[in-house]
Design a protein around this motif. Structure first.
Motif, mmCIF file in Angstrom:
data_model
loop_
_atom_site.group_PDB
_atom_site.id
_atom_site.type_symbol
_atom_site.label_atom_id
_atom_site.label_comp_id
_atom_site.label_asym_id
_atom_site.label_seq_id
_atom_site.Cartn_x
_atom_site.Cartn_y
_atom_site.Cartn_z
ATOM 1 N N SER A 1 15.426 61.507 -17.457
ATOM 2 C CA SER A 1 16.483 62.018 -18.141
ATOM 3 C C SER A 1 17.084 63.065 -17.096
ATOM 4 C CB SER A 1 16.433 62.884 -19.445
ATOM 5 O OG SER A 1 15.966 61.726 -20.363
ATOM 6 N N ARG A 2 16.454 63.800 -16.292
ATOM 7 C CA ARG A 2 16.666 64.868 -15.552
ATOM 8 C C ARG A 2 17.293 64.335 -14.245
ATOM 9 N NH1 ARG A 2 12.448 69.051 -15.676
ATOM 10 N NH2 ARG A 2 11.219 67.366 -14.527
ATOM 11 N N ALA A 3 16.754 63.269 -13.674
ATOM 12 C CA ALA A 3 17.202 62.555 -12.479
ATOM 13 C C ALA A 3 18.660 61.827 -13.057
ATOM 14 C CB ALA A 3 16.288 61.535 -12.215
ATOM 15 N N GLN A 4 18.824 61.558 -13.867
ATOM 16 C CA GLN A 4 20.092 60.988 -14.379
ATOM 17 C C GLN A 4 21.056 61.808 -14.549
ATOM 18 O OE1 GLN A 4 20.533 59.128 -18.168
ATOM 19 N NE2 GLN A 4 21.752 57.320 -17.103
ATOM 20 N N ALA A 5 20.625 63.137 -15.036
ATOM 21 C CA ALA A 5 21.718 64.355 -15.259
ATOM 22 C C ALA A 5 22.118 64.590 -13.705
ATOM 23 C CB ALA A 5 21.262 65.434 -15.867
ATOM 24 N N GLY A 6 21.273 64.473 -12.494
ATOM 25 C CA GLY A 6 21.681 64.723 -11.205
ATOM 26 C C GLY A 6 22.473 63.631 -10.703
ATOM 27 N N GLY A 7 22.335 62.368 -10.970
ATOM 28 C CA GLY A 7 23.160 61.196 -10.875
ATOM 29 C C GLY A 7 24.451 61.420 -11.205
ATOM 30 N N PHE A 8 24.754 61.804 -12.424
ATOM 31 C CA PHE A 8 26.214 61.885 -12.781
ATOM 32 C C PHE A 8 26.683 63.347 -12.377
ATOM 33 C CE2 PHE A 8 24.561 59.554 -16.697
ATOM 34 C CZ PHE A 8 25.533 58.668 -16.537
ATOM 35 N N GLU A 9 25.876 64.176 -11.649
ATOM 36 C CA GLU A 9 26.665 65.447 -11.167
ATOM 37 C C GLU A 9 27.294 65.028 -9.824
ATOM 38 O OE1 GLU A 9 27.871 69.359 -11.175
ATOM 39 O OE2 GLU A 9 26.542 68.143 -12.580
ATOM 40 N N VAL A 10 26.356 63.981 -8.940
ATOM 41 C CA VAL A 10 26.934 63.499 -7.773
ATOM 42 C C VAL A 10 27.949 62.569 -7.998
ATOM 43 C CG1 VAL A 10 26.134 61.666 -5.987
ATOM 44 C CG2 VAL A 10 24.141 63.448 -6.733
ATOM 45 N N ALA A 11 28.003 61.798 -9.047
ATOM 46 C CA ALA A 11 29.340 60.833 -9.227
ATOM 47 C C ALA A 11 30.512 61.780 -9.639
ATOM 48 C CB ALA A 11 28.795 60.131 -10.472
ATOM 49 N N PHE A 12 30.228 62.850 -10.451
ATOM 50 C CA PHE A 12 31.496 63.738 -10.598
ATOM 51 C C PHE A 12 32.000 64.482 -9.563
ATOM 52 C CE2 PHE A 12 33.083 67.853 -11.330
ATOM 53 C CZ PHE A 12 34.413 67.471 -12.010
ATOM 54 N N ASN A 13 31.059 64.845 -8.613
ATOM 55 C CA ASN A 13 31.468 65.417 -7.515
ATOM 56 C C ASN A 13 32.372 64.546 -6.397
ATOM 57 O OD1 ASN A 13 30.509 67.944 -7.851
ATOM 58 N ND2 ASN A 13 28.648 67.372 -6.858
ATOM 59 N N ALA A 14 32.077 63.194 -6.570
ATOM 60 C CA ALA A 14 32.680 62.131 -5.806
ATOM 61 C C ALA A 14 34.169 62.029 -6.277
ATOM 62 C CB ALA A 14 31.920 60.904 -5.559
ATOM 63 N N PHE A 15 34.187 61.825 -7.932
ATOM 64 C CA PHE A 15 35.497 61.874 -8.519
ATOM 65 C C PHE A 15 36.378 62.916 -8.063
ATOM 66 C CE2 PHE A 15 37.666 63.516 -12.261
ATOM 67 C CZ PHE A 15 38.679 62.715 -12.366
ATOM 68 N N MET B 1 32.389 57.538 -15.238
ATOM 69 C CA MET B 1 31.955 57.842 -13.846
ATOM 70 C C MET B 1 30.917 56.570 -13.565
ATOM 71 S SD MET B 1 31.944 61.097 -12.712
ATOM 72 C CE MET B 1 33.455 60.783 -13.287
ATOM 73 N N TYR B 2 30.885 55.540 -14.380
ATOM 74 C CA TYR B 2 30.176 54.227 -13.991
ATOM 75 C C TYR B 2 30.907 53.337 -13.106
ATOM 76 C CZ TYR B 2 26.838 55.195 -17.522
ATOM 77 O OH TYR B 2 25.650 55.784 -18.318
ATOM 78 N N ASP B 3 32.082 53.842 -12.988
ATOM 79 C CA ASP B 3 32.997 52.702 -11.956
ATOM 80 C C ASP B 3 34.081 53.468 -11.363
ATOM 81 O OD1 ASP B 3 34.501 50.737 -10.751
ATOM 82 O OD2 ASP B 3 33.543 49.262 -11.884
ATOM 83 N N GLN B 4 34.098 53.601 -9.992
ATOM 84 C CA GLN B 4 35.145 54.361 -9.576
ATOM 85 C C GLN B 4 36.843 53.889 -9.818
ATOM 86 O OE1 GLN B 4 33.080 52.756 -7.806
ATOM 87 N NE2 GLN B 4 33.748 52.024 -6.013
ATOM 88 N N SER B 5 36.694 52.467 -10.609
ATOM 89 C CA SER B 5 37.785 51.933 -10.644
ATOM 90 C C SER B 5 38.478 52.610 -11.972
ATOM 91 C CB SER B 5 37.883 50.371 -10.867
ATOM 92 O OG SER B 5 37.082 50.036 -12.055
ATOM 93 N N ALA B 6 37.787 53.201 -12.703
ATOM 94 C CA ALA B 6 38.208 54.227 -13.849
ATOM 95 C C ALA B 6 38.585 55.404 -13.691
ATOM 96 C CB ALA B 6 37.004 54.010 -15.038
ATOM 97 N N TRP B 7 38.415 55.860 -12.332
ATOM 98 C CA TRP B 7 38.998 57.360 -11.905
ATOM 99 C C TRP B 7 40.498 57.342 -12.322
ATOM 100 C CZ3 TRP B 7 35.929 58.281 -6.700
ATOM 101 C CH2 TRP B 7 34.534 58.114 -6.837
ATOM 102 N N PRO B 8 41.092 56.585 -12.036
ATOM 103 C CA PRO B 8 42.674 56.957 -12.597
ATOM 104 C C PRO B 8 42.689 56.983 -13.913
ATOM 105 C CG PRO B 8 42.552 55.273 -10.777
ATOM 106 C CD PRO B 8 41.285 55.435 -11.489
ATOM 107 N N THR B 9 42.013 56.237 -14.725
ATOM 108 C CA THR B 9 42.015 56.523 -16.236
ATOM 109 C C THR B 9 41.764 57.699 -16.575
ATOM 110 O OG1 THR B 9 41.790 54.214 -16.338
ATOM 111 C CG2 THR B 9 41.639 55.586 -18.528
ATOM 112 N N LEU B 10 40.579 58.404 -15.932
ATOM 113 C CA LEU B 10 40.059 59.614 -16.261
ATOM 114 C C LEU B 10 40.878 60.631 -15.862
ATOM 115 C CD1 LEU B 10 37.749 61.483 -17.504
ATOM 116 C CD2 LEU B 10 36.500 61.335 -15.183
ATOM 117 N N ARG B 11 41.577 60.635 -14.821
ATOM 118 C CA ARG B 11 42.683 61.695 -14.485
ATOM 119 C C ARG B 11 43.491 61.721 -15.430
ATOM 120 N NH1 ARG B 11 42.455 59.202 -8.993
ATOM 121 N NH2 ARG B 11 44.355 58.210 -9.377
ATOM 122 N N THR B 12 44.222 60.585 -15.847
ATOM 123 C CA THR B 12 45.286 60.655 -16.765
ATOM 124 C C THR B 12 44.514 61.361 -18.159
ATOM 125 O OG1 THR B 12 46.297 58.605 -16.117
ATOM 126 C CG2 THR B 12 46.802 59.216 -18.349
#
Length: 572
Positions: free
Chosen positions: A322-336, A393-404
């Motif tokens: 669980s802790r490692a996954q938390a770090g994974g989402f942090e990395v993904a958010f920073n990329a987003f 965060m699972y797919d960068q193709s969803a990033w525009p949807t998240l921005r909106t």
């Protein structure tokens, strides 16, 4: 809440092939016999990544299946059963699964079934069902389970290689729903030479589904605050998790001892035999990699060509997972955030990733104090808003949807972010949920002992989670609590899987994967005696059939010719 674990392989906006017609039948999803809560209408969930007992799933979203225009409709599910002891002396990730083969004693009648296929869709899909023992320790002593199976035959030209089983992860993701994506979206050289096959694992979708809450109860549960600020909120959260676990016991008690990953791996071997294949060929995404690795540990001599994409590490315990996954989402958010900053209209500002994170935190804090209107009777709470962000965060193709969605939320409209959250939980527009989250908890809590058994345990773990993920760590820590209240004891434990004697196994890892950190792929490839690592230097969850020609070419060469990529192969 619940932020469950393992598998959410999201392709939220990725185009998929369009079949010319819709299939004509509807799957009943109803098990016969002793199914708890038999009157509740069934639905299903599609999938593909997150930690074992934490928040994220690993799965392919229902939006992808909707885009294909398909719904396999004549696959039926199986009976409930009378539980006895743990389903098998070997449990998911255990040393037994990693070091010895599974016995098939007493299973001749199951391996000797005859599959009766029938058409279940205008796009060329066939469906059938298969019987498996509820309890592998005592086959035949209890009611059997009936699992739903579907396939799309090899399209040719070229010699047929065999069957290729696919699983999108979860746990709890419907492999049959995912098949509708894989059969039409996987590279043509593969689908032309393999019969594409899927079985909904026991407890999932059409295969004796685990049930826990009513849809209204699930609406309440998913909105519960997972960042409690005081003792009253902690009590509310703990009570919600206790209620969730109690609901699963009330509605699905006869299944809860028998939905481990080892059980599902043994089911896959029965299906392999019924399909007439000497060895199992398989593509598993996210949690599906754990299922595939477990199969290899149990049946190493029957391993054909196994692709484990978005890999989990079976040697990691629930807390570290669980802790490692938390770090994974942090990395993904920073990329987003870095990507968002390039847009003049970025709702998180245009200055720095650090500033973007502060704006996200401010939004979450505001939602905690003042949930937003969504144009419906439901409010966007902090918990639902956090889930909506994580879903994208699972797919960068969803990033525009998240921005909106973030821009709308900052203007007072919570509906777009709520829709992202609903897609994660597989809640449809009528308010119905699939059983994804119920199966997810049932499998996870059986596969590993709970990491955090009480609010005091969570409080102690919070600093390390917040260090791993300043933005999501608190939520993922508290979301691990549900297994602490689970009504049955775990039968598995964390351990390496080596699968000595297995043929070459291809492990695929994405460097900035949010749900299954890249370190897990490296670890799994190293611990498997015949593991080979293929790396994708990119974003998003999993890599195969997601747009990288380099990854697809390498995986295709393995699936078609058994050729593994050279050591250190990295695709960009």
């Amino acid at each position: 809440m619940p932020h469950l674990t393992r598998d959410l392989m999201r392709h939220l906006t990725r185009p998929t092939p369009q079949p010319s017609e819709q299939p004509s039948e509807e799957p009943s999803g109803q098990p016969s016999g002793e199914r708890p809560d038999a009157g509740r209408p069934l639905r299903k969930r599609a999938s593909g990544g997150a930690s074992r007992q934490g928040m994220a799933l690993l799965r392919i979203p229902a939006t992808v299946i909707a885009a294909t225009g398909l719904l396999l409709t004549a696959c039926t599910s199986g009976s409930g059963g009378h539980p006895a002891s743990a389903s098998s002396p070997m449990s998911g990730g255990s040393s037994a699964a990693s070091s010895s083969t599974a016995s098939t004693a007493g299973l001749a009648s199951y391996y000797g079934q005859k599959l009766k296929w029938h058409s279940c869709g205008a796009a060329g899909f066939d469906c059938t069902s298969m019987k498996v023992p509820l309890d592998y320790a005592h086959p035949g002593a209890h009611d059997d389970l009936t699992l739903a199976v579907a396939r799309k035959k090899a399209t040719g030209p070229g010699a047929r290689i065999g069957s290729l089983l696919v699983n999108p992860g979860g746990p709890g993701g419907s492999a049959i729903d995912y098949l509708q994506y894989a059969a039409l979206g996987y590279p043509t050289p593969v689908t032309s030479r393999y019969d594409m096959v899927a079985v909904d694992p026991r407890g999932v979708a059409r295969s004796a589904p685990v049930e826990c809450l009513t849809d209204k109860q699930m609406d309440t549960y998913t909105a519960v605050d997972t960042t409690p600020d005081d003792s009253a909120e902690v009590t509310t959260l703990a009570s919600a998790d206790k209620g969730f676990a109690a609901g699963c016991e009330k509605r699905s008690a006869k299944l809860l001892d028998h939905v481990s990953t080892v059980d599902s791996a043994r089911d896959m071997d029965i299906l392999r035999g019924l399909l007439g294949d000497r060895q199992l060929h398989y593509v598993g995404k996210s949690y599906g990699t754990f299922l595939g690795a477990t199969y290899a540990g149990l049946f190493p001599q029957r391993v054909g060509r196994l692709v484990l994409d978005g890999a989990m590490d079976p040697s990691v315990d629930a807390l570290e997972s669980s802790r490692a996954q938390a770090g994974g989402f942090e990395v993904a958010f920073n990329a987003f955030a870095a990507d968002c900053l390039q847009e003049p209209s970025c709702p998180l500002g245009t200055t720095s990733v650090t500033d973007a994170g502060k704006r996200l935190d401010a939004l979450f804090k505001n939602l905690d104090a003042h949930p937003l209107s969504t144009g419906t009777s439901r409010k966007l709470t902090e918990a639902l808003g956090t889930t909506g962000v994580i879903a994208a965060m699972y797919d960068q193709s969803a990033w525009p949807t998240l921005r909106t969605a973030l821009a709308s939320a900052m203007k007072g409209d919570g509906d777009p972010l709520l829709k992202l959250s609903d897609s994660y939980y597989e809640r449809d527009d009528t308010g119905k949920y699939s059983n994804l989250m119920y199966a997810n908890a049932a499998v996870n809590c059986l596969d590993l002992p709970p990491a955090l058994r009480s609010p005091a345990d969570v409080e102690k773990a919070l600093p390390s989670f917040r260090k791993a993920s300043p933005h999501f760590g608190t939520t993922l820590a508290w979301s691990s609590l549900v297994c602490g209240y689970w009504p049955v004891k775990a039968t598995g434990h964390a351990a390496k899987i080596t699968a000595p004697g297995a043929g070459p196994i291809l492990v695929v890892g994405t460097i900035r994967d949010p749900a299954t950190p890249y370190a897990w792929a490296k670890s799994l490839a190293a611990q498997l005696s015949s593991g080979h690592l293929l790396t994708y230097d990119g974003d998003g969850h999993t890599a195969y059939a997601r747009g990288s020609d380099c990854i697809d070419t390498s995986v295709n060469a393995y699936l078609l010719d058994g050729k593994v990529p050279p050591t250190g192969k990295t695709c960009t």
